[in-house]
Design a protein around this motif. Sequence first.
Motif, PDB file in Angstrom:
ATOM      1  N   ARG A 113       0.815  -1.214   0.000  1.00  0.00           N
ATOM      2  CA  ARG A 113       0.000   0.000   0.000  1.00  0.00           C
ATOM      3  C   ARG A 113       0.852   1.269   0.000  1.00  0.00           C
ATOM      4  O   ARG A 113       0.371   2.340  -0.365  1.00  0.00           O
ATOM      5  CB  ARG A 113      -0.934  -0.003   1.213  1.00  0.00           C
ATOM      6  CG  ARG A 113      -2.039  -1.062   1.131  1.00  0.00           C
ATOM      7  CD  ARG A 113      -2.971  -0.966   2.329  1.00  0.00           C
ATOM      8  NE  ARG A 113      -3.696   0.287   2.341  1.00  0.00           N
ATOM      9  CZ  ARG A 113      -4.901   0.486   1.779  1.00  0.00           C
ATOM     10  NH1 ARG A 113      -5.508  -0.503   1.138  1.00  0.00           N
ATOM     11  NH2 ARG A 113      -5.499   1.662   1.868  1.00  0.00           N
TER      12      ARG A 113
ATOM     13  N   ASP B 198     -11.629  -2.855   2.670  1.00  0.00           N
ATOM     14  CA  ASP B 198     -10.209  -3.198   2.668  1.00  0.00           C
ATOM     15  C   ASP B 198      -9.402  -2.159   3.441  1.00  0.00           C
ATOM     16  O   ASP B 198      -8.505  -2.508   4.223  1.00  0.00           O
ATOM     17  CB  ASP B 198      -9.699  -3.299   1.234  1.00  0.00           C
ATOM     18  CG  ASP B 198      -8.219  -3.664   1.169  1.00  0.00           C
ATOM     19  OD1 ASP B 198      -7.863  -4.774   1.594  1.00  0.00           O
ATOM     20  OD2 ASP B 198      -7.433  -2.822   0.700  1.00  0.00           O
TER      21      ASP B 198
ATOM     22  N   HIS C  44      -3.262   7.722  -6.020  1.00  0.00           N
ATOM     23  CA  HIS C  44      -4.257   6.721  -5.629  1.00  0.00           C
ATOM     24  C   HIS C  44      -5.690   7.237  -5.773  1.00  0.00           C
ATOM     25  O   HIS C  44      -6.618   6.624  -5.247  1.00  0.00           O
ATOM     26  CB  HIS C  44      -4.005   6.264  -4.189  1.00  0.00           C
ATOM     27  CG  HIS C  44      -2.830   5.356  -4.047  1.00  0.00           C
ATOM     28  ND1 HIS C  44      -2.859   4.023  -4.398  1.00  0.00           N
ATOM     29  CD2 HIS C  44      -1.561   5.593  -3.615  1.00  0.00           C
ATOM     30  CE1 HIS C  44      -1.686   3.477  -4.170  1.00  0.00           C
ATOM     31  NE2 HIS C  44      -0.874   4.403  -3.696  1.00  0.00           N
TER      32      HIS C  44
ATOM     33  N   GLU D 165      -9.628   6.560   2.137  1.00  0.00           N
ATOM     34  CA  GLU D 165     -10.296   5.525   1.344  1.00  0.00           C
ATOM     35  C   GLU D 165     -11.464   4.933   2.122  1.00  0.00           C
ATOM     36  O   GLU D 165     -12.548   4.723   1.564  1.00  0.00           O
ATOM     37  CB  GLU D 165      -9.307   4.429   0.957  1.00  0.00           C
ATOM     38  CG  GLU D 165      -8.392   4.797  -0.189  1.00  0.00           C
ATOM     39  CD  GLU D 165      -7.527   3.651  -0.649  1.00  0.00           C
ATOM     40  OE1 GLU D 165      -6.956   3.750  -1.755  1.00  0.00           O
ATOM     41  OE2 GLU D 165      -7.396   2.648   0.104  1.00  0.00           O
TER      42      GLU D 165
ATOM     43  N   THR E  59     -13.529  -1.343  -1.479  1.00  0.00           N
ATOM     44  CA  THR E  59     -12.375  -0.500  -1.207  1.00  0.00           C
ATOM     45  C   THR E  59     -12.436   0.035   0.213  1.00  0.00           C
ATOM     46  O   THR E  59     -11.424   0.064   0.930  1.00  0.00           O
ATOM     47  CB  THR E  59     -12.311   0.672  -2.202  1.00  0.00           C
ATOM     48  OG1 THR E  59     -12.259   0.157  -3.536  1.00  0.00           O
ATOM     49  CG2 THR E  59     -11.078   1.533  -1.959  1.00  0.00           C
TER      50      THR E  59
ATOM     51  N   ALA F 270     -14.167   6.488  -0.340  1.00  0.00           N
ATOM     52  CA  ALA F 270     -14.183   5.667  -1.549  1.00  0.00           C
ATOM     53  C   ALA F 270     -15.614   5.323  -1.951  1.00  0.00           C
ATOM     54  O   ALA F 270     -16.515   5.202  -1.103  1.00  0.00           O
ATOM     55  CB  ALA F 270     -13.370   4.389  -1.338  1.00  0.00           C
TER      56      ALA F 270
END
Length: 376
Positions: free
Chosen positions: A37, A354, A112, A342, A351, A346
């Motif tokens: 990541r 996670d 990202h 995120e 996503t 997101a």
Amino acid sequence: MKKLLLAILLLPALAVAGLLATNNPDPLPAASDSARRLADGPLPFARLPLDLTDRSRPTEANGDFPGAPARRLEGHLWYPTEGGPYPLLIYSHGFTSNHRNGAYLAEHLASHGFVVAAVNHPLTHWGAPGGPRVADVVNQPGDVSFLIDRLVARSDDAGDVLAATIDGERIGALGVSLGGLTATLAGFHPTLGDPRIDAVLSIAGPSSFFTPRFFADDGTAFLMLAGRDDVLVPWEANARPIPAKVPGGELVTLAQGSHTGFAGGTAWLRWMKNPDALGCWAVKRNIDEGEEADWGELLGTAAQGIDLSATVELCTVDPLPPAMNVLRQQALTKLVARAFFERSLAVLPTTRADAERFLGETLPAEQPDLSYATAP
């Protein structure tokens, strides 16, 4: 003779280059989720200069600076050049710092899938006219709102380079130190705040003067990232209470994390035992303790969730404890920032899930000098 003279002239530069090539932290284990990541994202991105003027609000007089009828905001915007729309993040710098110290985060986040804006706030950056002034922090949430207005409008303009780049329904704020306080005020303050902000990341931001009432019934996601050995904004008073104070609030603590280590452009400070020695020098030489001491009156009232009796301890620890390598500290900061935003912003549920699992479970398990806490 010329070759000898050239060699002599090059020696200092070579010495500096040699120093910067050493004392690097150990890389994250290649097979770890943390290393995966931490890598740059797949999206190409660009950096766009910003030079905006908010003519609806003045810049106050400051020292020998007579003031100005408007607030000028200079900085940069980092944005993915393909796809979109993406969430918008507004970064605020710390006291005596500047917007460039957020570039390492902005570049990582843009790759990202985030649009990140960072500007110099008129009276708190290093080169502020009249000298940096802490009290102007009360005007900085207005800067954040102004940036949101302007950038969302540009995204809505089909003829603009930013057309369709920003999702105005997914907005976050973040900042370091006084910038963390700015982001918190922008996200939560009943009169200074902006309801469009969905998530706030305060990195070593002062918060001891906020009571639970300040954060109550808001619904905005909030995470505090702090260093356990921060001597400018002490962890015990400002970071530790967050999970109990903020509904759904989260705290990520870096053992041996310093305050100054969160600022970009400090790679050379990894040679110092604790970079807060320099941070304390910069802040204390620019702060008027008499003028800036009353944070209660500066930020609001008890009814607004401000503890009028709270005080801010600044650089009282002596000797300074040994601190984490600043390059490692900034790597961990990237991991936390991306996962938090995120999880909060997101579009895809997978996503978000996670990122939530990584932030609350995987990252603390893989990095023993990092801990995660939230209210049960």
